[in-house]
Design an enzyme around this catalytic site. Structure first.
Site, PDB file in Angstrom:
ATOM      1  N   LYS A 157      16.110  16.619  -3.570  1.00  0.00           N
ATOM      2  CA  LYS A 157      15.454  16.398  -2.535  1.00  0.00           C
ATOM      3  C   LYS A 157      16.494  15.757  -1.305  1.00  0.00           C
ATOM      4  CE  LYS A 157      11.105  15.306  -2.112  1.00  0.00           C
ATOM      5  NZ  LYS A 157      10.270  16.769  -1.727  1.00  0.00           N
TER       6      LYS A 157
HETATM    7  N1  PMP Z   1       9.810  22.651  -3.306  1.00  0.00           N
HETATM    8  C1  PMP Z   1      10.077  21.651  -2.157  1.00  0.00           C
HETATM    9  C2  PMP Z   1      11.058  22.182  -1.077  1.00  0.00           C
HETATM   10  C3  PMP Z   1       9.724  20.279  -2.145  1.00  0.00           C
HETATM   11  O1  PMP Z   1       9.791  19.846  -0.960  1.00  0.00           O
HETATM   12  C4  PMP Z   1       8.553  20.040  -3.121  1.00  0.00           C
HETATM   13  C5  PMP Z   1       7.740  18.591  -2.863  1.00  0.00           C
HETATM   14  N2  PMP Z   1       8.760  17.604  -3.191  1.00  0.00           N
HETATM   15  C6  PMP Z   1       8.205  21.032  -4.158  1.00  0.00           C
HETATM   16  C7  PMP Z   1       8.989  21.981  -4.412  1.00  0.00           C
HETATM   17  C8  PMP Z   1       7.504  20.339  -5.322  1.00  0.00           C
HETATM   18  O2  PMP Z   1       8.010  19.218  -6.053  1.00  0.00           O
HETATM   19  P1  PMP Z   1       7.294  18.169  -6.777  1.00  0.00           P
HETATM   20  O3  PMP Z   1       6.017  19.018  -7.513  1.00  0.00           O
HETATM   21  O4  PMP Z   1       8.066  17.427  -7.520  1.00  0.00           O
HETATM   22  O5  PMP Z   1       6.535  17.475  -5.581  1.00  0.00           O
END
Ligand code: PMP
Length: 309
Positions: A157
């Site tokens: 991220k």
């Molecule tokens: N893809 C993106 C681009 C995101 O920002 C997120 C949110 N964190 C997710 C997928 C889902 O990830 P997670 O389940 O770890 O929140």
């Protein structure tokens, strides 16, 4: 009364005092890595649970490695800081917890990662539903392609790469849709602007491989586990073409903010009968229940925050 506090420069301070200079490198270039973690309030038990906290901090530290950022904390220490902040804030409601590691050097004209100082900050804010829709949502295929690993690493991220998601989400919502589905530069299905994607066809569940430029989602991993454990279905990771989604029985999105969100239509074409499908419903209902510490089988995913009586 809960208190609005931040962990900032090594101490817990009022959020109003947690400020950085306009010279900060991350503010100019997006050289930061963040996480989104949910704190889930269980009203019956009077307890606050943080969902899969260690996995979130492991991913944050991976992002830090990617951006050559040394923050002086391990996953265990970051978890402890988070618990301490939540105890100090005293919230008794659902929360969004936002850790941020950033290039804190006050130096503007510099495009190197090495030799720049880094810092870590953390806030928690009350948070409810992320996508403002009842039942299944309406999605559109974005005209913005998901960034490729050859452009900015999409698996962690990194703050700067969120401009890509924000362009897609903005386009979709201005056009009257709830969410954008993004394709890879090659035209394969990648993910939503802030969610991973799953497709159900003839009782089988598919999701694009991480190599198709999606984030290594923690809810994605939870959904894969629930499909196997609760439905006896092994999720297949494979390339998915856009037109397959049009013909799928069910499509759903997964994310910390979005939970398990059913997709009712894509590009104004109904998916299945346009309602919440049975497999999606089962995974969603199990997930939404367990994140608040209600399911003993998945209690090791939930870290309780000891709160004062
Ligand atoms: N893809 C993106 C681009 C995101 O920002 C997120 C949110 N964190 C997710 C997928 C889902 O990830 P997670 O389940 O770890 O929140």
């Amino acid at each position: 009364m809960p208190r609005e506090l931040a962990f900032f420069r090594g101490a817990i301070v009022p959020i109003a005092e947690a400020k950085v200079s306009v010279m900060t490198h991350a503010l100019h270039y997006g050289t930061a890595v963040f996480e989104g973690i949910r704190g889930n309030w269980n009203e019956e038990q009077g307890k606050l649970f943080v969902f899969r906290i260690a996995e979130h901090y492991d991913r944050l530290l991976q992002g830090c490695r990617m951006l050559m950022m040394d923050i002086p904390y391990t996953t265990e220490q970051l978890c402890a800081i988070t618990i301490e902040l939540l105890q100090s804030c005293g919230y008794r409601q659902d929360l969004y917890i936002r850790p941020l590691a950033y290039k804190s050097q006050e130096l503007v004209a510099n495009l190197r990662l090495q030799d720049l100082s880094s810092d870590f900050t953390l806030i928690a804010v009350p948070f409810g539903a992320y996508i403002d829709a009842e039942g299944a949502i309406d999605c559109t295929t974005s005209s913005w392609r998901r960034i490729d690993d050859t452009v900015i690493p999409p698996r962690v991220k990194i703050s700067g790469h969120y401009v890509n998601s924000i362009l897609a989400k903005t386009e979709a919502t201005l056009a009257g849709f709830d969410e954008a589905i993004m394709l890879t530069p090659d035209g394969d299905v990648s993910e939503g602007s802030g969610e991973n994607l799953f497709m159900v066809t003839n009782g089988e569940i598919f999701t694009p491989p991480v190599a198709d430029n999606n984030l290594v989602g923690i809810t994605r991993d939870s959904a894969i586990t629930l499909a196997r454990e609760e439905l006896g279905i092994d999720v297949v990771e494979r390339r998915i073409r856009r037109s397959e989604l049009y013909l799928a029985d069910e499509v759903f999105l997964t994310g910390t903010a979005a939970h398990i969100t059913p997709v009712g239509s894509l590009d104004r074409r109904p998916i299945g009968n346009g309602e919440v499908g049975p497999i999606t419903a089962q995974i969603r209902d199990t997930y939404v229940d367990l994140i608040s510490g209600n399911n003993p089988k998945y209690l090791d995913w939930c870290t309780e925050v000891p709160l004062e009586a």
